[in-house]
Scaffold this motif. Sequence first.
Motif, short mmCIF file in Angstrom:
data_model
loop_
_atom_site.label_atom_id
_atom_site.label_comp_id
_atom_site.label_asym_id
_atom_site.label_seq_id
_atom_site.Cartn_x
_atom_site.Cartn_y
_atom_site.Cartn_z
N GLY A 188 0.21 12.60 5.42
CA GLY A 188 -0.12 11.75 4.21
C GLY A 188 -0.39 10.30 4.22
O GLY A 188 -0.57 9.57 3.16
N ALA A 189 -0.65 9.85 5.45
CA ALA A 189 -1.03 8.41 5.65
C ALA A 189 -2.47 8.44 5.84
O ALA A 189 -3.18 9.05 6.35
CB ALA A 189 -0.12 7.99 6.76
N ILE A 190 -2.94 7.21 5.46
CA ILE A 190 -4.44 6.81 5.86
C ILE A 190 -4.61 6.32 7.10
O ILE A 190 -3.76 5.31 7.74
CB ILE A 190 -4.85 5.68 4.81
N LEU A 248 -2.30 3.39 8.50
CA LEU A 248 -2.65 2.09 8.06
C LEU A 248 -1.63 2.07 6.62
O LEU A 248 -1.54 0.63 6.05
CB LEU A 248 -4.28 2.03 7.24
N THR A 249 -1.10 3.09 6.59
CA THR A 249 -0.26 3.21 5.25
C THR A 249 0.86 3.96 5.56
O THR A 249 1.11 4.66 6.62
CB THR A 249 -0.83 3.85 4.14
N GLY A 271 -5.44 -7.19 9.62
CA GLY A 271 -4.70 -6.09 9.78
C GLY A 271 -4.63 -5.31 8.18
O GLY A 271 -5.50 -6.06 7.47
N TRP A 272 -4.06 -4.53 7.83
CA TRP A 272 -4.05 -3.77 6.68
C TRP A 272 -2.82 -4.14 5.70
O TRP A 272 -1.52 -4.21 6.37
CB TRP A 272 -3.98 -2.35 6.74
N HIS A 273 -3.02 -4.47 4.54
CA HIS A 273 -2.20 -4.93 3.53
C HIS A 273 -2.13 -3.91 2.36
O HIS A 273 -2.89 -3.25 2.12
CB HIS A 273 -2.58 -6.21 3.00
N GLY A 274 -0.72 -3.65 1.94
CA GLY A 274 -0.72 -2.74 0.90
C GLY A 274 0.08 -1.59 1.47
O GLY A 274 0.74 -1.47 2.53
N ASN A 313 -4.32 3.76 -5.40
CA ASN A 313 -3.41 2.59 -4.72
C ASN A 313 -4.78 2.11 -3.85
O ASN A 313 -5.93 2.94 -3.65
CB ASN A 313 -2.56 3.49 -3.60
N THR A 314 -4.68 0.97 -3.51
CA THR A 314 -5.39 0.29 -2.49
C THR A 314 -4.92 -0.28 -1.40
O THR A 314 -3.64 -0.66 -1.47
CB THR A 314 -6.42 -0.72 -3.17
N ILE A 315 -5.61 -0.23 -0.24
CA ILE A 315 -5.29 -1.27 0.94
C ILE A 315 -6.45 -1.95 1.28
O ILE A 315 -7.47 -1.83 0.92
CB ILE A 315 -4.67 -0.27 2.13
#
Length: 181
Positions: free
Chosen positions: A43-45, A63-64, A112-115, A97-99
Motif C-alpha cells: 500500500g505504499a508508493i 516514498l510513503t 527527497g519525497w515530502h508528504g 493525497n499528493t507527495i
Amino acid sequence: VVALQFHRCCLGNNQRPFQFLDGSRYPPEEARPQDVFVVGNDGAIWSAYQVDGSPWIGIQSPLTPTGLAPPGAGVVAMRRSDLQLDVFVVDGFGAINTIFSAWEAANNRWSGWHGPIQLTGPGFVPPGGHLAGAMRNPLWQDLSTVAYDGAFWTTFEFNNGAWLPPISLASLLGAPNFNGG
C-alpha cells in the motif's frame, strides 16, 4: 499493479538543460531520466528510475508510509515545473493525497519525497479510485476524478500556489452525474 512512466524533467523546445543563476545546470546535458511510480502490495508508493536507457534502478525504500492506498491503486505523476515532481493517489479512506520532490539547486540534487498531503477529505473518491492529471500550461496544474457522488470533479493549483478545493464540473455544466443522477 498500476504504474505510470514519466519524464522527470522536460528540457523544452530547445532541448538544453535548465541553467540556474549560479551557472549550474539541471539536468546534465546527457541525462534524460524517467521515473516509474507504483502502489505496491504493502500500500505504499514505490519508484524506480533510469537514465538514457540504462538499467532500471529501484528505490530501496517506499516514498510513503505503508498502507496509504489499496495495493495496485492508480497513481498520477506530473512535473509541476522543472524543479518539482508531484505524485497523486487516492488513499484507503477515499481522500486524494499528493507527495512531491523538489530540485535543490544549491545542493545540486532532488530533495527527497515530502508528504503525503491530503487534498480532499476522506470519502470523496472510492478508495484507490482513478485520477487524471494535466499541466494546462507551465503555471496551471489540474487533477480530476469521478467522485463517490458520480460527478466529475476537478481541483487545480496555479503558479505553485495551494491546491484549491475540488469543484464539480457536472454541476457547473448542468450535466448529469455518471451514476445516473
